[in-house]
Design a protein around this motif. Sequence first.
Motif, PDB file in Angstrom:
ATOM      1  N   UNK A 184       0.832  -1.207   0.000  1.00 16.76           N
ATOM      2  CA  UNK A 184       0.000   0.000   0.000  1.00 16.76           C
ATOM      3  C   UNK A 184       0.868   1.259   0.000  1.00 16.76           C
ATOM      4  N   UNK A 185       1.913   1.240   0.826  1.00 23.14           N
ATOM      5  CA  UNK A 185       2.812   2.399   0.920  1.00 23.14           C
ATOM      6  C   UNK A 185       3.603   2.571  -0.372  1.00 23.14           C
ATOM      7  N   UNK A 186       4.036   1.454  -0.949  1.00 26.60           N
ATOM      8  CA  UNK A 186       4.792   1.515  -2.204  1.00 26.60           C
ATOM      9  C   UNK A 186       3.958   2.141  -3.310  1.00 26.60           C
ATOM     10  N   UNK A 187       2.679   1.758  -3.410  1.00 22.30           N
ATOM     11  CA  UNK A 187       1.808   2.331  -4.441  1.00 22.30           C
ATOM     12  C   UNK A 187       1.674   3.842  -4.264  1.00 22.30           C
ATOM     13  N   UNK A 188       1.510   4.272  -3.012  1.00 27.03           N
ATOM     14  CA  UNK A 188       1.403   5.710  -2.747  1.00 27.03           C
ATOM     15  C   UNK A 188       2.699   6.439  -3.099  1.00 27.03           C
ATOM     16  N   UNK A 220      -4.791  11.897  -3.046  1.00 32.42           N
ATOM     17  CA  UNK A 220      -5.528  12.247  -1.823  1.00 32.42           C
ATOM     18  C   UNK A 220      -6.789  11.401  -1.670  1.00 32.42           C
ATOM     19  N   UNK A 221      -7.439  11.091  -2.791  1.00 25.86           N
ATOM     20  CA  UNK A 221      -8.669  10.297  -2.735  1.00 25.86           C
ATOM     21  C   UNK A 221      -8.399   8.817  -2.482  1.00 25.86           C
ATOM     22  N   UNK A 222      -7.230   8.340  -2.890  1.00 23.10           N
ATOM     23  CA  UNK A 222      -6.937   6.901  -2.827  1.00 23.10           C
ATOM     24  C   UNK A 222      -6.334   6.462  -1.497  1.00 23.10           C
ATOM     25  N   UNK A 226      -2.883   9.461   4.465  1.00 26.14           N
ATOM     26  CA  UNK A 226      -1.821  10.425   4.192  1.00 26.14           C
ATOM     27  C   UNK A 226      -1.790  11.592   5.179  1.00 26.14           C
ATOM     28  N   UNK A 227      -2.933  11.890   5.801  1.00 24.57           N
ATOM     29  CA  UNK A 227      -2.945  13.011   6.749  1.00 24.57           C
ATOM     30  C   UNK A 227      -2.643  12.576   8.174  1.00 24.57           C
ATOM     31  N   UNK A 233       2.138  13.136   7.689  1.00 18.46           N
ATOM     32  CA  UNK A 233       1.178  14.088   7.107  1.00 18.46           C
ATOM     33  C   UNK A 233       1.549  14.449   5.661  1.00 18.46           C
ATOM     34  N   UNK A 234       1.673  13.402   4.852  1.00 19.32           N
ATOM     35  CA  UNK A 234       2.082  13.597   3.461  1.00 19.32           C
ATOM     36  C   UNK A 234       1.032  14.307   2.623  1.00 19.32           C
ATOM     37  N   UNK A 235      -0.203  14.442   3.155  1.00 22.33           N
ATOM     38  CA  UNK A 235      -1.242  15.126   2.394  1.00 22.33           C
ATOM     39  C   UNK A 235      -0.977  16.626   2.267  1.00 22.33           C
TER      40      UNK A 235
END
Length: 237
Positions: A184-188, A220-222, A226-227, A233-235
């Motif tokens: 999941x983290x890799x995809x982001x 942000x939607x996926x 992220x927040x 807080x990558x958002x």
Amino acid sequence: PDQTLDDAEIYYAIIGNLIVLKVKPYQEQKFRYIIYNEKIQQAIRVDALEDSCVLLPDDQGIIFAKGYYIQTGEVKLFDNQLENMLFEKRIISPNGEDFIYVFYQKKSGVYALMPYNIINQEVATPIICHGYSLFEDGELIFFKSEEEQKKHHLIQIWQTPFYSPNKTIEVENKSYLFKLGNKEIVRAMAEAAELLKLLRKEDNYSNLYIDLVKVATGILDSYHWLNNAEAFQLSEP
């Protein structure tokens, strides 16, 4: 200059921003293979596509025995003199980040191992060899044949992330990021890397700002996490 489009034999495939063309001009014997990128309006001839061409993960682009082409326009061609290379298989690492694309030449027995990372969106230096094996702990062993008989043969051993799913890796399993899972983290991270690439583009990149909004909104939607403070807080911009 004395030909029209109707005089040529043309095949094509649309792959995201890329149009892959197979063209035989009038009275020519061989096809030409071309990749056209509509975002940067550039074409490049890649005759290696005649033998094999494979989609990269998450529609990032295409890969072939002599190189790769990314949707955003990054292209790399290796001067490896390999011909008639057929695609054999794709090997995926348990971390979801690394891939090996294996190409093979039947006549000579040559393998081309193309290690691809979906976050960096690039291929490391291809491994050209005549035989290889992957072991459960991720060790890759490969060798190259010699033209002349030799008493000693060199075998290289590399440590890779392509270990067996049966192998247990000790990690910190109480953190928030561990609960999310590495894939999941890799995809982001891969999508964030694509956004960073777009930020470095010039205005002549077609629909640049539309793509920036599309990719940023999609991230942000996926990824709801992220927040989160534990995800740094990558958002935020």
